[in-house]
Design a protein around this motif. Structure first.
Motif, PDB file in Angstrom:
ATOM      1  N   GLU A 177       0.796  -1.083  -0.043  1.00  0.00           N
ATOM      2  CA  GLU A 177      -0.036  -0.027  -0.090  1.00  0.00           C
ATOM      3  C   GLU A 177       0.877   1.162  -0.060  1.00  0.00           C
ATOM      4  OE1 GLU A 177      -0.473  -2.566   1.657  1.00  0.00           O
ATOM      5  OE2 GLU A 177      -2.298  -3.292   1.137  1.00  0.00           O
ATOM      6  N   ARG A 178       2.051   1.230   0.524  1.00  0.00           N
ATOM      7  CA  ARG A 178       3.061   2.329   0.736  1.00  0.00           C
ATOM      8  C   ARG A 178       3.372   2.746  -0.729  1.00  0.00           C
ATOM      9  NH1 ARG A 178       7.227   1.289   5.020  1.00  0.00           N
ATOM     10  NH2 ARG A 178       5.402   1.291   6.322  1.00  0.00           N
ATOM     11  N   ALA A 179       3.637   1.722  -1.588  1.00  0.00           N
ATOM     12  CA  ALA A 179       4.148   1.899  -2.915  1.00  0.00           C
ATOM     13  C   ALA A 179       3.021   2.490  -3.678  1.00  0.00           C
ATOM     14  CB  ALA A 179       4.787   0.512  -3.614  1.00  0.00           C
ATOM     15  N   VAL A 180       1.662   1.926  -3.331  1.00  0.00           N
ATOM     16  CA  VAL A 180       0.691   2.371  -4.205  1.00  0.00           C
ATOM     17  C   VAL A 180       0.240   3.763  -3.852  1.00  0.00           C
ATOM     18  CG1 VAL A 180      -1.995   2.143  -4.661  1.00  0.00           C
ATOM     19  CG2 VAL A 180      -0.463   0.203  -4.282  1.00  0.00           C
ATOM     20  N   GLN A 181       0.558   4.240  -2.632  1.00  0.00           N
ATOM     21  CA  GLN A 181       0.475   5.831  -2.377  1.00  0.00           C
ATOM     22  C   GLN A 181       1.169   6.670  -2.844  1.00  0.00           C
ATOM     23  OE1 GLN A 181       0.688   5.588   2.067  1.00  0.00           O
ATOM     24  NE2 GLN A 181      -1.344   4.863   2.125  1.00  0.00           N
ATOM     25  N   ILE A 182       2.726   6.199  -3.243  1.00  0.00           N
ATOM     26  CA  ILE A 182       3.546   6.830  -3.792  1.00  0.00           C
ATOM     27  C   ILE A 182       3.392   7.057  -5.243  1.00  0.00           C
ATOM     28  CG2 ILE A 182       6.046   6.846  -4.543  1.00  0.00           C
ATOM     29  CD1 ILE A 182       6.719   5.548  -1.899  1.00  0.00           C
ATOM     30  N   LEU A 183       2.855   6.209  -5.946  1.00  0.00           N
ATOM     31  CA  LEU A 183       2.314   6.291  -7.277  1.00  0.00           C
ATOM     32  C   LEU A 183       1.185   6.861  -7.598  1.00  0.00           C
ATOM     33  CD1 LEU A 183       2.855   2.452  -8.465  1.00  0.00           C
ATOM     34  CD2 LEU A 183       4.431   4.619  -8.662  1.00  0.00           C
ATOM     35  N   GLU A 184       0.202   6.985  -6.477  1.00  0.00           N
ATOM     36  CA  GLU A 184      -1.082   7.804  -6.601  1.00  0.00           C
ATOM     37  C   GLU A 184      -0.617   9.346  -6.355  1.00  0.00           C
ATOM     38  OE1 GLU A 184      -3.384   6.502  -3.711  1.00  0.00           O
ATOM     39  OE2 GLU A 184      -4.367   5.013  -4.699  1.00  0.00           O
ATOM     40  N   TYR A 185       0.327   9.579  -5.806  1.00  0.00           N
ATOM     41  CA  TYR A 185       0.923  11.020  -5.503  1.00  0.00           C
ATOM     42  C   TYR A 185       1.498  11.343  -6.802  1.00  0.00           C
ATOM     43  CZ  TYR A 185       3.652  14.774  -3.981  1.00  0.00           C
ATOM     44  OH  TYR A 185       4.445  16.107  -3.732  1.00  0.00           O
ATOM     45  N   HIS A 186       1.870  10.580  -7.616  1.00  0.00           N
ATOM     46  CA  HIS A 186       2.354  10.977  -8.801  1.00  0.00           C
ATOM     47  C   HIS A 186       1.656  10.864 -10.115  1.00  0.00           C
ATOM     48  CE1 HIS A 186       6.713  11.819  -7.665  1.00  0.00           C
ATOM     49  NE2 HIS A 186       6.588  10.628  -6.764  1.00  0.00           N
ATOM     50  N   GLN A 187       0.115  10.507  -9.693  1.00  0.00           N
ATOM     51  CA  GLN A 187      -0.877  10.638 -10.640  1.00  0.00           C
ATOM     52  C   GLN A 187      -1.058   9.692 -11.720  1.00  0.00           C
ATOM     53  OE1 GLN A 187      -1.101  14.788 -12.077  1.00  0.00           O
ATOM     54  NE2 GLN A 187      -1.394  15.512 -10.259  1.00  0.00           N
ATOM     55  N   GLN A 188      -0.672   8.346 -11.202  1.00  0.00           N
ATOM     56  CA  GLN A 188      -0.573   7.222 -12.071  1.00  0.00           C
ATOM     57  C   GLN A 188      -1.825   6.438 -11.984  1.00  0.00           C
ATOM     58  OE1 GLN A 188       2.038   6.380 -14.064  1.00  0.00           O
ATOM     59  NE2 GLN A 188       2.718   8.533 -13.307  1.00  0.00           N
ATOM     60  N   SER A 189      -2.365   6.104 -12.902  1.00  0.00           N
ATOM     61  CA  SER A 189      -3.512   5.297 -13.130  1.00  0.00           C
ATOM     62  C   SER A 189      -3.618   4.010 -12.536  1.00  0.00           C
ATOM     63  CB  SER A 189      -4.353   5.297 -14.451  1.00  0.00           C
ATOM     64  OG  SER A 189      -3.304   4.418 -15.357  1.00  0.00           O
ATOM     65  N   LEU A 190      -4.763   3.405 -12.450  1.00  0.00           N
ATOM     66  CA  LEU A 190      -4.785   1.987 -12.008  1.00  0.00           C
ATOM     67  C   LEU A 190      -3.892   1.159 -12.792  1.00  0.00           C
ATOM     68  CD1 LEU A 190      -8.214   1.681  -9.977  1.00  0.00           C
ATOM     69  CD2 LEU A 190      -5.928   2.184  -9.045  1.00  0.00           C
ATOM     70  N   ASP A 191      -4.218   1.257 -14.260  1.00  0.00           N
ATOM     71  CA  ASP A 191      -3.660   0.347 -15.113  1.00  0.00           C
ATOM     72  C   ASP A 191      -2.114   0.442 -15.089  1.00  0.00           C
ATOM     73  OD1 ASP A 191      -6.024  -0.703 -15.697  1.00  0.00           O
ATOM     74  OD2 ASP A 191      -6.412   0.547 -17.288  1.00  0.00           O
ATOM     75  N   ASP A 192      -1.730   1.655 -14.961  1.00  0.00           N
ATOM     76  CA  ASP A 192      -0.192   1.978 -15.138  1.00  0.00           C
ATOM     77  C   ASP A 192       0.610   1.371 -13.739  1.00  0.00           C
ATOM     78  OD1 ASP A 192      -0.411   3.354 -17.407  1.00  0.00           O
ATOM     79  OD2 ASP A 192      -0.789   5.107 -16.875  1.00  0.00           O
ATOM     80  N   MET A 193      -0.080   1.646 -12.749  1.00  0.00           N
ATOM     81  CA  MET A 193       0.287   1.188 -11.222  1.00  0.00           C
ATOM     82  C   MET A 193       0.340  -0.308 -11.328  1.00  0.00           C
ATOM     83  SD  MET A 193      -0.939   3.208  -8.294  1.00  0.00           S
ATOM     84  CE  MET A 193      -2.840   3.360  -8.696  1.00  0.00           C
ATOM     85  N   GLU A 194      -0.407  -1.182 -11.635  1.00  0.00           N
ATOM     86  CA  GLU A 194      -0.219  -2.452 -11.940  1.00  0.00           C
ATOM     87  C   GLU A 194       0.691  -3.138 -13.067  1.00  0.00           C
ATOM     88  OE1 GLU A 194      -3.383  -6.387 -13.303  1.00  0.00           O
ATOM     89  OE2 GLU A 194      -4.083  -4.399 -13.470  1.00  0.00           O
ATOM     90  N   ILE A 195       0.884  -2.310 -14.252  1.00  0.00           N
ATOM     91  CA  ILE A 195       1.938  -2.599 -15.038  1.00  0.00           C
ATOM     92  C   ILE A 195       3.255  -2.474 -14.515  1.00  0.00           C
ATOM     93  CG2 ILE A 195       3.031  -2.017 -17.230  1.00  0.00           C
ATOM     94  CD1 ILE A 195       0.159  -1.489 -18.343  1.00  0.00           C
ATOM     95  N   LEU A 196       3.554  -1.423 -13.636  1.00  0.00           N
ATOM     96  CA  LEU A 196       4.881  -0.615 -12.989  1.00  0.00           C
ATOM     97  C   LEU A 196       5.032  -1.783 -11.786  1.00  0.00           C
ATOM     98  CD1 LEU A 196       5.847   2.776 -12.279  1.00  0.00           C
ATOM     99  CD2 LEU A 196       6.128   0.908 -10.528  1.00  0.00           C
ATOM    100  N   LEU A 197       4.120  -2.272 -11.039  1.00  0.00           N
ATOM    101  CA  LEU A 197       4.135  -3.126  -9.945  1.00  0.00           C
ATOM    102  C   LEU A 197       4.784  -4.463 -10.426  1.00  0.00           C
ATOM    103  CD1 LEU A 197       1.722  -1.670  -7.287  1.00  0.00           C
ATOM    104  CD2 LEU A 197       4.086  -1.101  -7.148  1.00  0.00           C
ATOM    105  N   GLN A 198       4.223  -4.771 -11.426  1.00  0.00           N
ATOM    106  CA  GLN A 198       4.583  -6.126 -11.927  1.00  0.00           C
ATOM    107  C   GLN A 198       6.141  -6.343 -12.280  1.00  0.00           C
ATOM    108  OE1 GLN A 198       1.982  -6.872 -15.470  1.00  0.00           O
ATOM    109  NE2 GLN A 198       0.613  -7.396 -14.165  1.00  0.00           N
ATOM    110  N   ARG A 199       6.598  -5.132 -12.553  1.00  0.00           N
ATOM    111  CA  ARG A 199       8.208  -5.101 -12.698  1.00  0.00           C
ATOM    112  C   ARG A 199       8.809  -4.833 -11.407  1.00  0.00           C
ATOM    113  NH1 ARG A 199       9.666  -0.855 -15.427  1.00  0.00           N
ATOM    114  NH2 ARG A 199       7.681   0.384 -15.619  1.00  0.00           N
ATOM    115  N   LEU A 200       8.457  -4.770 -10.181  1.00  0.00           N
ATOM    116  CA  LEU A 200       9.121  -4.585  -8.860  1.00  0.00           C
ATOM    117  C   LEU A 200       8.521  -6.166  -8.228  1.00  0.00           C
ATOM    118  CD1 LEU A 200      10.527  -3.241  -6.931  1.00  0.00           C
ATOM    119  CD2 LEU A 200       8.343  -2.255  -5.963  1.00  0.00           C
ATOM    120  N   HIS A 201       9.579  -6.969  -8.213  1.00  0.00           N
ATOM    121  CA  HIS A 201       9.473  -8.113  -7.633  1.00  0.00           C
ATOM    122  C   HIS A 201       9.874  -8.305  -6.154  1.00  0.00           C
ATOM    123  CE1 HIS A 201       9.331  -9.783 -11.902  1.00  0.00           C
ATOM    124  NE2 HIS A 201      10.333  -9.081 -11.931  1.00  0.00           N
TER     125      HIS A 201
END
Length: 331
Positions: free
Chosen positions: A144-168
C-alpha cells in the motif's frame, strides 16, 4: 589446466612430459625454463622450435584477449544510473551508478526505506524496460505504501499494475534463503542476457537482520560469512551492471575507554557534519569498507515547531568510492 586437455599438443609429447612430472600448464610454465625442460626430453620426441610453438599454443589458449583503453571506458560511459534527489544527483554526476553495492543506513524512523522506495519506483516509472527486486528480510514491506507513492505521482490503476509487475518482492528471513534467491537470479540472468527486460535494482531490506545473528566478539566465522557474501554481491553487480542497495540499521556510538579512565559521555559520529549524530551504521566498522558507498539518512536536527504536517530529513554521504565523501542533502 591438464596438458592432455589441449587437443593440439602431440600425444607423445604429453606422455613424455607426464613422465617428467609435468602434468599441467602451470607445471610447464613455471617449473623451469623451456630450454631446461626440452633438454630433459627424448631427442626424437620433438624439435625445439616445435616445442616453443606448443608453448605458444598453450599461452594463447589460456591468455585473456587484450582490450584498448577506449573499449574499457565505454561501459562506464553508458552505465545506467538511478536518480535520487536532484541536489544529490548533481553531486553524484547523475545519480547512483550501476555495478555498485551501496549501503543506506539510518535509524528506523529516519526515512531511509521511504526514500529508497521512492527512488526505485520513480526509476521504474521513467524506464519501462527495467525491473527491480526487493528482498524483504523482516516482513515489513507494505505494498500500500508503494501504491500511495504512485498515486501521489498521478498514476492510473492500469499504469500502477503494469509498473508493480516489474517490482518483484521476495520474503527471505535468513541468509540461506537470500543466497538461494540471488543465485537463482544469477542463473536466470546468465541465460537471458539478450532479453529486452533488464534487472537493474536489487534491494535487501535489511542486511542487519541477516548478518547480525552471525557476528560475535569471540568468533570470526560470522565475519567470514559476511565478507564472502559481500564479495559475491560485488561480483554479481559488476557482471550484470546491477545496482545493489543494502538497507542497514543504526547503532549507538560506543565511548572509548582506557585502562586509566572510563567515560560514559555521548560520543558523536566523526563522519557526520552534525554534532548531534551519536549513532553509526550497524554491523561493525569493516562492513562499511565492503560496499562502494555509505549513505546516512536521518532527521534534520533542528525541526521547526510549526512543522506538523512535514518532516525534514537529511542524506549524508559518509563514504564513497565514486565521489567525494562528506556531503549532505536536505529533503
Amino acid at each position: 589446466m591438464l596438458l592432455k586437455a589441449f587437443a593440439l599438443l602431440p600425444d607423445d609429447l604429453v606422455t613424455e612430459l607426464a613422465s617428467l612430472g609435468i602434468l599441467t600448464s602451470t607445471d610447464l610454465m613455471f617449473s623451469s625454463t623451456p630450454l631446461e625442460i626440452y633438454s630433459r626430453l627424448s631427442s626424437k620426441t620433438i624439435s625445439f622450435p616445435e616445442f616453443e610453438a606448443c608453448i605458444k599454443v598453450i599461452l594463447t589458449k589460456l591468455a585473456t584477449s587484450g582490450q584498448e583503453a577506449v573499449e574499457l571506458d565505454q561501459p562506464s560511459q553508458s552505465c545506467f544510473k538511478m536518480e535520487t534527489l536532484t541536489s544529490l544527483d548533481n553531486y553524484l554526476d547523475g545519480g547512483l551508478p550501476c555495478a555498485r553495492v551501496i549501503e543506506i543506513s539510518g535509524d528506523n524512523d529516519s526515512g531511509k526505506r521511504i526514500l529508497l522506495l521512492n527512488c526505485v519506483l520513480m526509476s521504474l516509472l521513467r524506464n519501462r524496460e527495467i525491473e527491480g527486486l526487493w528482498i524483504d528480510t523482516t516482513g515489513d514491506f507494505v505494498v500500500e505504501r508503494a501504491v500511495q507513492i504512485l498515486e501521489y505521482h498521478q498514476q492510473s490503476l492500469d499504469d500502477m499494475e503494469i509498473l508493480l509487475q516489474r517490482l518483484h518482492i521476495s520474503i527471505a528471513t535468513d541468509m540461506e534463503s537470500v543466497q538461494q534467491i540471488i543465485r537463482a537470479l544469477d542463473f536466470q540472468l546468465a541465460l537471458v542476457r539478450t532479453s529486452s527486460i533488464q534487472m537493474k535494482y536489487i534491494v535487501i531490506d535489511s542486511v542487519t537482520s541477516l548478518f547480525g545473528p552471525y557476528l560475535s566478539a569471540v568468533s570470526s566465522q560470522g565475519h567470514a560469512i559476511m565478507a564472502a557474501f559481500m564479495r559475491y554481491l560485488r561480483d554479481f553487480a559488476k557482471r550484470y551492471s546491477v545496482i545493489i542497495l543494502l538497507i542497514n540499521n543504526a547503532t549507538l556510538m560506543q565511548p572509548r575507554s582506557t585502562a586509566r579512565a572510563q567515560t560514559t559521555a555521548e560520543v558523536t559520529n566523526p563522519r557526520s557534519v552534525f554534532a548531534s549524530t551519536i549513532r553509526k551504521p550497524a554491523l561493525g566498522p569493516s562492513f562499511t569498507f565492503m560496499t562502494d558507498a555509505t549513505l546516512w539518512v536521518s532527521l534534520w536536527p533542528a525541526q521547526e515547531e510549526d512543522e506538523e504536517k512535514f518532516t525534514t530529513h537529511v542524506v549524508e554521504v559518509f563514504r564513497s568510492k565514486f565521489s567525494v565523501s562528506k556531503y549532505l542533502v536536505k529533503w
